[in-house]
Design an enzyme around this catalytic site. Structure first.
Site, PDB file in Angstrom:
ATOM      1  N   ASP A 193       9.328   2.931   1.584  1.00  0.00           N
ATOM      2  CA  ASP A 193       8.137   3.674   1.993  1.00  0.00           C
ATOM      3  C   ASP A 193       7.982   3.482   3.495  1.00  0.00           C
ATOM      4  OD1 ASP A 193       5.585   4.437   2.719  1.00  0.00           O
ATOM      5  OD2 ASP A 193       4.576   3.458   1.048  1.00  0.00           O
TER       6      ASP A 193
ATOM      7  N   LYS B 151       2.526  10.340   8.106  1.00  0.00           N
ATOM      8  CA  LYS B 151       1.852   9.946   9.343  1.00  0.00           C
ATOM      9  C   LYS B 151       2.516  10.539  10.584  1.00  0.00           C
ATOM     10  CE  LYS B 151      -0.232   5.740   7.427  1.00  0.00           C
ATOM     11  NZ  LYS B 151      -1.613   6.205   7.413  1.00  0.00           N
TER      12      LYS B 151
ATOM     13  N   PHE C 243       0.858  -1.187   0.000  1.00  0.00           N
ATOM     14  CA  PHE C 243       0.000   0.000   0.000  1.00  0.00           C
ATOM     15  C   PHE C 243       0.894   1.237   0.000  1.00  0.00           C
ATOM     16  CE2 PHE C 243      -2.193   3.506   2.060  1.00  0.00           C
ATOM     17  CZ  PHE C 243      -3.419   3.517   1.402  1.00  0.00           C
TER      18      PHE C 243
END
Length: 392
Positions: A217, A246, A132
């Site tokens: 990532d 985040k 993702f």
């Protein structure tokens, strides 16, 4: 929820019939005064918990001085956070953005730019099944979620997907058009599936040998989430690019693309964004990173990680109905895997009991508490899960 009419809010997610109105540390409070122990933390966003004093102070002070002079100018928090990230990461340059997807989009663009300049126009990126990377068209194309295979077609070309932890599959996918390999050190949305440290070291060796870029990532795994400041450090490797998001802003929208000097080849105008690197966001990020690098902070994270692991294994041992198959994860990003697709129902039970957890897959529940979660709060989570969720 009688005092709010939510009809004007676009319905893109299944939300309960409440409104969250306040948060402090590991706790959220709704409009009816009910408090929730938050082991979700905005999907690993609030790394210091809700409304941490250092972040509140940094944002408040910066808002009184300068919010956004435009990205056409340097600003003090942008410079300070860039320098601190470089100092503690092994990278050389930082590009700030607003979301993890935007940072990953920047990494994809930079890899293609590098391929066009230095590798005969190579543009393909090898990614991984169940990965993702975000919800833009490019990052959805890079992602390996099977549910997205036919969504928003045609997808952006130039991505190949192979199984995680299979170096032979990576080798077989490399061709003259390959420019990079991109992966999450831990696949969070897939159900907290970790890349093996040996596999990460093999990837680094292969990409160096084949003159390919290695992109990690770390939107979810970065900023102390796995017990190191960045998850790839567990494997003792240095990638060519890293994306953060985040936890970087501690709840404030902020992301970053970190690169080595050898890779930084954008020309003026290739990359940018109206809000990118604004002083309000980077002041929040600077407050977060300053806390994370304090002596003893990561030691405490690892102690809490061990306690969380013990608690989740205790749940497995006392699971009266034999639902739990296994416990997995790293640091304060952990998951319970079930024999049956019961995760969503258990998540609803937990919500009713005042505990926020995440059913990332039909048979997986994910736990992402604040890095400052207390021992008592981990113990309370264990009690709620045992008494009101699993064995109800």
């Amino acid at each position: 929820m009688t005092q709010w009419n939510v009809d004007a809010v676009m319905n893109i997610a299944e939300r309960p019939d409440i409104v969250m109105v306040a948060g402090e540390g590991s706790w959220l409070t709704d409009n009816q005064g009910k408090r929730y122990l938050d082991f979700l933390q905005g999907w690993a966003v609030n790394c210091l918990g809700h409304s941490h004093p250092a972040i509140v102070e940094a944002i408040s002070e910066q808002a009184g001085k300068l919010i956004n002079p435009s990205p056409a100018f340097y600003n003090e928090p942008m410079i300070a956070l860039s320098q601190l990230l470089v100092k503690h990461s092994g990278f050389d340059q930082v590009f700030f953005a607003n979301s993890g997807a935007e940072a990953n989009e920047g990494a994809i663009k930079l890899a293609r730019k590098w391929g066009s300049k230095y590798k005969n126009g190579a543009y393909e990126i090898i990614c991984f099944e169940r990965a993702f990377h975000g919800r833009t068209l490019a990052t959805m194309s890079a992602s390996g979620k099977p549910e997205w295979a036919e969504l928003f077609t045609p997808k952006l070309a130039g991505f190949k997907h192979v199984p995680l932890n299979d170096i032979n599959a990576v080798l077989a996918a490399i061709n003259k058009n390959t420019v990079a390999v991109m992966l999450e050190p831990v696949q969070g949305e897939a159900g907290v599936i970790a890349a093996d440290p040996l596999f990460l070291r093999q990837l680094r060796e292969v990409t160096k040998k084949q003159d390919l870029l290695l992109i990690v990532d770390e939107v979810q795994t970065g900023m102390g989430r796995t017990g190191q400041l960045f998850a790839h450090q567990h494997a003792d490797i240095q990638p060519d690019m890293m994306t953060l998001g985040k936890g970087l802003g501690g709840g404030f929208p902020l992301s970053a693309l970190l690169v080595t000097d050898q890779v930084a080849c954008f020309d003026f105008g290739d990359q940018g964004g109206t809000f990118n690197g604004n002083p309000l966001a980077t002041a929040a990020g600077l407050a977060v990173l300053t806390e994370l690098i304090r002596p003893g902070f990561m030691d405490a994270v690892n102690e809490k990680s061990q306690q969380l692991s013990r608690s989740l294994k205790t749940l497995q041992q006392h699971d009266r109905y034999g639902l739990i198959k296994s416990v997995r994860g790293q640091g304060l990003l952990q998951a319970i895997c079930f024999h049956r697709p019961v995760a969503k129902e258990l998540m609803k039970r937990a919500f009713q009991a005042g505990l926020l957890i995440n059913a990332t897959q039909a048979d997986v529940i994910r736990f992402m508490p604040s890095l400052l979660i207390s021992e008592d709060e981990i113990g309370l989570m264990e009690d709620i899960m045992l008494q009101q969720v699993l064995n109800r």
